[in-house]
Design a protein around this motif. Structure first.
Motif, PDB file in Angstrom:
ATOM      1  N   SER A 220     138.491-100.214 -64.626  1.00  0.00           N
ATOM      2  CA  SER A 220     137.686-101.506 -65.227  1.00  0.00           C
ATOM      3  C   SER A 220     136.953-101.052 -66.409  1.00  0.00           C
ATOM      4  CB  SER A 220     136.623-102.022 -64.446  1.00  0.00           C
ATOM      5  OG  SER A 220     135.824-101.127 -63.559  1.00  0.00           O
ATOM      6  N   LYS A 221     136.252 -99.765 -66.451  1.00  0.00           N
ATOM      7  CA  LYS A 221     135.978 -99.235 -67.773  1.00  0.00           C
ATOM      8  C   LYS A 221     136.852 -99.461 -68.725  1.00  0.00           C
ATOM      9  CE  LYS A 221     132.659 -96.464 -65.219  1.00  0.00           C
ATOM     10  NZ  LYS A 221     131.277 -97.105 -65.405  1.00  0.00           N
ATOM     11  N   ILE A 222     137.940 -98.723 -68.502  1.00  0.00           N
ATOM     12  CA  ILE A 222     139.236 -98.786 -69.421  1.00  0.00           C
ATOM     13  C   ILE A 222     139.635-100.158 -69.922  1.00  0.00           C
ATOM     14  CG2 ILE A 222     141.612 -97.876 -70.013  1.00  0.00           C
ATOM     15  CD1 ILE A 222     140.859 -95.506 -68.136  1.00  0.00           C
ATOM     16  N   LEU A 223     139.747-100.832 -69.045  1.00  0.00           N
ATOM     17  CA  LEU A 223     140.278-102.452 -68.987  1.00  0.00           C
ATOM     18  C   LEU A 223     139.086-102.972 -70.071  1.00  0.00           C
ATOM     19  CD1 LEU A 223     141.638-103.439 -65.805  1.00  0.00           C
ATOM     20  CD2 LEU A 223     143.099-102.959 -68.050  1.00  0.00           C
ATOM     21  N   VAL A 224     138.084-102.917 -70.040  1.00  0.00           N
ATOM     22  CA  VAL A 224     136.969-103.433 -70.843  1.00  0.00           C
ATOM     23  C   VAL A 224     136.905-102.912 -72.229  1.00  0.00           C
ATOM     24  CG1 VAL A 224     134.474-104.041 -71.188  1.00  0.00           C
ATOM     25  CG2 VAL A 224     135.589-104.237 -68.949  1.00  0.00           C
ATOM     26  N   ALA A 225     137.033-101.518 -72.235  1.00  0.00           N
ATOM     27  CA  ALA A 225     137.024-100.922 -73.621  1.00  0.00           C
ATOM     28  C   ALA A 225     138.121-101.288 -74.388  1.00  0.00           C
ATOM     29  CB  ALA A 225     136.704 -99.322 -73.259  1.00  0.00           C
ATOM     30  N   GLU A 226     139.199-101.323 -73.784  1.00  0.00           N
ATOM     31  CA  GLU A 226     140.546-101.783 -74.596  1.00  0.00           C
ATOM     32  C   GLU A 226     140.656-102.925 -74.858  1.00  0.00           C
ATOM     33  OE1 GLU A 226     143.794 -99.970 -71.979  1.00  0.00           O
ATOM     34  OE2 GLU A 226     143.618 -98.062 -72.839  1.00  0.00           O
ATOM     35  N   ALA A 259     132.176 -93.739 -69.716  1.00  0.00           N
ATOM     36  CA  ALA A 259     132.437 -92.328 -68.821  1.00  0.00           C
ATOM     37  C   ALA A 259     133.809 -91.865 -69.242  1.00  0.00           C
ATOM     38  CB  ALA A 259     132.222 -92.858 -67.369  1.00  0.00           C
ATOM     39  N   PRO A 260     134.862 -92.760 -69.349  1.00  0.00           N
ATOM     40  CA  PRO A 260     136.026 -92.075 -69.566  1.00  0.00           C
ATOM     41  C   PRO A 260     136.308 -91.353 -70.965  1.00  0.00           C
ATOM     42  CG  PRO A 260     136.292 -94.175 -68.574  1.00  0.00           C
ATOM     43  CD  PRO A 260     134.988 -94.196 -68.701  1.00  0.00           C
ATOM     44  N   LYS A 261     136.977 -90.322 -71.140  1.00  0.00           N
ATOM     45  CA  LYS A 261     136.997 -89.515 -72.360  1.00  0.00           C
ATOM     46  C   LYS A 261     137.657 -90.526 -73.490  1.00  0.00           C
ATOM     47  CE  LYS A 261     138.490 -85.464 -74.937  1.00  0.00           C
ATOM     48  NZ  LYS A 261     139.047 -84.070 -74.824  1.00  0.00           N
ATOM     49  N   LEU A 265     136.008 -91.739 -77.020  1.00  0.00           N
ATOM     50  CA  LEU A 265     136.849 -91.342 -78.384  1.00  0.00           C
ATOM     51  C   LEU A 265     136.649 -92.832 -79.186  1.00  0.00           C
ATOM     52  CD1 LEU A 265     139.692 -89.095 -77.317  1.00  0.00           C
ATOM     53  CD2 LEU A 265     137.624 -88.679 -78.705  1.00  0.00           C
ATOM     54  N   LYS A 266     136.764 -93.889 -78.433  1.00  0.00           N
ATOM     55  CA  LYS A 266     136.860 -95.042 -79.092  1.00  0.00           C
ATOM     56  C   LYS A 266     135.563 -95.499 -79.621  1.00  0.00           C
ATOM     57  CE  LYS A 266     138.705 -99.983 -78.652  1.00  0.00           C
ATOM     58  NZ  LYS A 266     139.332-100.829 -78.127  1.00  0.00           N
ATOM     59  N   LEU A 267     134.489 -95.314 -79.029  1.00  0.00           N
ATOM     60  CA  LEU A 267     133.197 -95.470 -79.155  1.00  0.00           C
ATOM     61  C   LEU A 267     133.098 -94.729 -80.477  1.00  0.00           C
ATOM     62  CD1 LEU A 267     131.216 -95.145 -76.069  1.00  0.00           C
ATOM     63  CD2 LEU A 267     131.361 -97.190 -77.461  1.00  0.00           C
ATOM     64  N   VAL A 268     133.237 -93.264 -80.797  1.00  0.00           N
ATOM     65  CA  VAL A 268     133.227 -92.433 -81.876  1.00  0.00           C
ATOM     66  C   VAL A 268     134.110 -93.228 -83.238  1.00  0.00           C
ATOM     67  CG1 VAL A 268     133.509 -90.246 -82.831  1.00  0.00           C
ATOM     68  CG2 VAL A 268     132.654 -90.419 -80.768  1.00  0.00           C
ATOM     69  N   SER A 269     134.981 -93.542 -82.737  1.00  0.00           N
ATOM     70  CA  SER A 269     135.975 -94.138 -83.944  1.00  0.00           C
ATOM     71  C   SER A 269     135.272 -95.579 -84.554  1.00  0.00           C
ATOM     72  CB  SER A 269     137.538 -94.398 -83.267  1.00  0.00           C
ATOM     73  OG  SER A 269     137.532 -95.395 -82.466  1.00  0.00           O
ATOM     74  N   LEU A 270     134.696 -96.196 -83.601  1.00  0.00           N
ATOM     75  CA  LEU A 270     134.274 -97.426 -84.193  1.00  0.00           C
ATOM     76  C   LEU A 270     132.693 -97.448 -84.692  1.00  0.00           C
ATOM     77  CD1 LEU A 270     135.238 -99.756 -81.309  1.00  0.00           C
ATOM     78  CD2 LEU A 270     136.295 -99.587 -83.665  1.00  0.00           C
ATOM     79  N   GLY A 271     132.208 -96.181 -84.883  1.00  0.00           N
ATOM     80  CA  GLY A 271     130.923 -95.919 -85.722  1.00  0.00           C
ATOM     81  C   GLY A 271     129.779 -96.048 -84.690  1.00  0.00           C
ATOM     82  N   THR A 272     129.944 -95.741 -83.534  1.00  0.00           N
ATOM     83  CA  THR A 272     128.874 -95.586 -82.388  1.00  0.00           C
ATOM     84  C   THR A 272     127.643 -94.676 -82.976  1.00  0.00           C
ATOM     85  OG1 THR A 272     130.207 -96.216 -80.678  1.00  0.00           O
ATOM     86  CG2 THR A 272     128.092 -95.270 -80.168  1.00  0.00           C
ATOM     87  N   VAL A 273     128.050 -93.638 -83.488  1.00  0.00           N
ATOM     88  CA  VAL A 273     127.045 -92.589 -83.874  1.00  0.00           C
ATOM     89  C   VAL A 273     126.134 -93.158 -84.853  1.00  0.00           C
ATOM     90  CG1 VAL A 273     126.577 -90.240 -84.961  1.00  0.00           C
ATOM     91  CG2 VAL A 273     128.243 -90.592 -83.078  1.00  0.00           C
ATOM     92  N   ARG A 274     126.714 -93.563 -86.165  1.00  0.00           N
ATOM     93  CA  ARG A 274     125.815 -94.124 -87.068  1.00  0.00           C
ATOM     94  C   ARG A 274     125.034 -95.384 -86.445  1.00  0.00           C
ATOM     95  NH1 ARG A 274     122.200 -93.788 -90.355  1.00  0.00           N
ATOM     96  NH2 ARG A 274     122.149 -95.507 -92.022  1.00  0.00           N
ATOM     97  N   SER A 302     129.982 -85.116 -75.973  1.00  0.00           N
ATOM     98  CA  SER A 302     130.453 -84.281 -75.176  1.00  0.00           C
ATOM     99  C   SER A 302     131.981 -84.288 -75.787  1.00  0.00           C
ATOM    100  CB  SER A 302     130.546 -84.844 -73.700  1.00  0.00           C
ATOM    101  OG  SER A 302     131.343 -86.227 -73.729  1.00  0.00           O
ATOM    102  N   THR A 303     132.345 -85.001 -76.512  1.00  0.00           N
ATOM    103  CA  THR A 303     133.702 -84.987 -77.220  1.00  0.00           C
ATOM    104  C   THR A 303     133.650 -84.224 -78.712  1.00  0.00           C
ATOM    105  OG1 THR A 303     133.608 -86.894 -78.473  1.00  0.00           O
ATOM    106  CG2 THR A 303     134.213 -87.036 -76.126  1.00  0.00           C
ATOM    107  N   ARG A 304     134.614 -83.499 -79.188  1.00  0.00           N
ATOM    108  CA  ARG A 304     134.725 -82.785 -80.427  1.00  0.00           C
ATOM    109  C   ARG A 304     134.416 -83.753 -81.529  1.00  0.00           C
ATOM    110  NH1 ARG A 304     138.695 -81.806 -83.779  1.00  0.00           N
ATOM    111  NH2 ARG A 304     140.226 -82.711 -82.251  1.00  0.00           N
ATOM    112  N   GLU A 305     135.092 -84.879 -81.352  1.00  0.00           N
ATOM    113  CA  GLU A 305     134.828 -85.947 -82.610  1.00  0.00           C
ATOM    114  C   GLU A 305     133.589 -86.507 -82.506  1.00  0.00           C
ATOM    115  OE1 GLU A 305     139.086 -85.734 -81.036  1.00  0.00           O
ATOM    116  OE2 GLU A 305     137.432 -85.851 -80.273  1.00  0.00           O
ATOM    117  N   GLY A 306     133.005 -86.572 -81.355  1.00  0.00           N
ATOM    118  CA  GLY A 306     131.535 -87.119 -81.457  1.00  0.00           C
ATOM    119  C   GLY A 306     130.831 -86.010 -81.781  1.00  0.00           C
ATOM    120  N   ARG A 307     130.687 -84.848 -81.516  1.00  0.00           N
ATOM    121  CA  ARG A 307     129.983 -83.747 -82.104  1.00  0.00           C
ATOM    122  C   ARG A 307     130.119 -83.554 -83.768  1.00  0.00           C
ATOM    123  NH1 ARG A 307     131.852 -81.437 -77.462  1.00  0.00           N
ATOM    124  NH2 ARG A 307     133.429 -80.110 -78.723  1.00  0.00           N
ATOM    125  N   LYS A 308     131.321 -83.808 -83.971  1.00  0.00           N
ATOM    126  CA  LYS A 308     131.741 -83.829 -85.591  1.00  0.00           C
ATOM    127  C   LYS A 308     130.788 -84.820 -86.213  1.00  0.00           C
ATOM    128  CE  LYS A 308     135.245 -83.615 -88.758  1.00  0.00           C
ATOM    129  NZ  LYS A 308     134.944 -84.638 -89.872  1.00  0.00           N
TER     130      LYS A 308
END
Length: 408
Positions: A220-226, A259-261, A265-274, A302-308
């Protein structure tokens, strides 16, 4: 007896009580003269040096004000009776639920049920046990593009989401409700997304709560995020300028799906860090909200993209460090875990420089001397080893007469 209208008679009592001396007055002063002795008028009378009642001219025993508790009680009783007169009885609730199936009565019925639900926790539980109501609300969400609900009728959809969010916690078959919301073409997610985009603050808060409820397991987490647009709208709802309750609800929903990796990655790609960096830097957040922000930062780290992304945003690293020891034990643990992951586990040079420039060593030493958990203390020890500090450098950056006992 005074006849105000042909169909209304008013009995005027012979005696009235003086509002100051509480003595009986033989003539109804306010009704006969039109003079009303309110608090401000009485206060001016007393401030002018008078020690008598302005109505009866009798000597006052005291000039102290005594609240008219009888009047206050009457006002409260009237207010409560007016409020409860609009609350449905259990039988009326059942009738109102059945009226949801009649198109012309739906909106009015939902309004009545919302008033009933918000009146008490007991009422929420009562509604949550009505399977017919829960199923009907789910059907409304499923038909956002169908015949039951037109897409333009956003106000009705807001009512549906608000009522569903109110009764979620009392639903016994929670898994069954989640499956119902996600079945078919997942049209309920379309409805929740529409409310997030175009609803008011309260309904967006409710939509975020329902999304958090849905995201209970990995699938369900994946379905919501996608679902295209959901994560982006949750991030918009978590902006610093929004209502604090909405920000916290949006963050809780983002945490639920993170929770799912692939979701991280989607969170990072959408600008969550900023977005999280802005919250830590600009907003005045409560402790619970700061904990959620730092938990999300820890998740994406916990992801390489997030740390970057985190390490390229020096403000983010400094903002995370600034929350150590300043918010709560939970917030400190999330912050230290993130710093430990960046600086010790993955040895990122930019993160090391950012922590050093923000006087991070002082914070680490202070934290080690506090009543922190063994896990946090171990991470602090690892961080100190990475920075290769010695007692002299510690004392240079830490303005105190205390002699530090180094852990290595």
């Amino acid at each position: 007896m005074v006849r105000a209208r042909d169909d209304l008679c008013i009995n005027v009592p012979t005696f009235f009580t003086c509002p100051i001396s509480l003595d009986l007055m033989k003539s109804p002063v306010s009704l006969c003269t039109g003079i009303t002795y309110d608090r401000s008028s009485i206060q001016r009378w007393l401030d002018a040096g008078n020690n008598t009642c302005p109505a009866t001219m009798q000597l006052l025993k005291t000039k102290d004000f005594v609240p008219n508790r009888t009047l206050q009680s009457l006002i409260q009783i009237w207010s409560d009776s007016l409020r409860h007169s609009t609350i449905l009885s259990p039988d009326q609730v059942l009738l109102t639920v059945s009226q949801l199936e009649t198109p012309s009565l739906r909106s009015a019925s939902l309004t009545k049920l919302l008033l009933f639900a918000t009146d008490s926790h007991h009422n929420k539980l009562f509604l949550s046990k009505l399977e017919r109501l829960v199923n009907q609300l789910v059907r409304f969400l499923h038909n956002v593009d169908g015949g039951l609900i037109a897409r333009a009728n956003i106000q009705f959809l807001e009512q549906v989401v608000l009522l569903l969010a109110l009764i979620l916690d009392g639903v016994e078959d929670r898994d069954g409700l989640r499956n119902s919301l996600l079945k078919g073409n997942k049209q309920s997610l379309d409805s929740l997304l529409l409310v997030l985009k175009r609803g008011g603050c309260d309904s967006r808060f409710a939509s975020a709560r329902v999304l958090q409820f849905i995201a209970a397991d990995a699938e369900s987490k994946i379905l919501v995020a996608e679902k295209e647009g959901v994560v982006a709208e949750l991030l918009k709802s978590a902006a610093p300028e929004n209502d604090p309750a909405l920000v916290e609800a949006a963050l809780a929903s983002l945490i639920a799906i993170s929770a799912p990796k692939r979701n991280k990655l989607k969170l990072v790609s959408l600008g969550t860090v900023r977005a999280l960096s802005r919250l830590l830097e600009e907003a005045e957040l409560g402790a619970a909200t700061v904990e959620k922000v730092l938990k999300l930062v820890e998740a994406v780290s916990s992801t390489r993209e997030g740390r970057k992304e985190i390490c390229e945003d020096a403000v983010c690293v400094a903002a995370v460090l600034s929350k150590v020891l300043k918010v709560s034990t939970v917030a400190t643990e999330h912050a230290v875990t993130t710093l430990w992951s960046l600086c010790y586990l993955f040895r990122d040079r930019k993160a090391l420089e950012a922590v050093t420039q923000a006087n991070g060593l002082t914070k680490i030493l202070l934290l080690m001397q506090s009543n922190c958990t063994p896990q946090v203390r171990q991470m602090c020890t690892d961080l100190l080893k990475i920075f290769r500090v010695n007692s002299k450098s510690c004392l240079t950056c830490y303005d105190t007469k205390t002699t530090h006992i180094m852990p290595f």
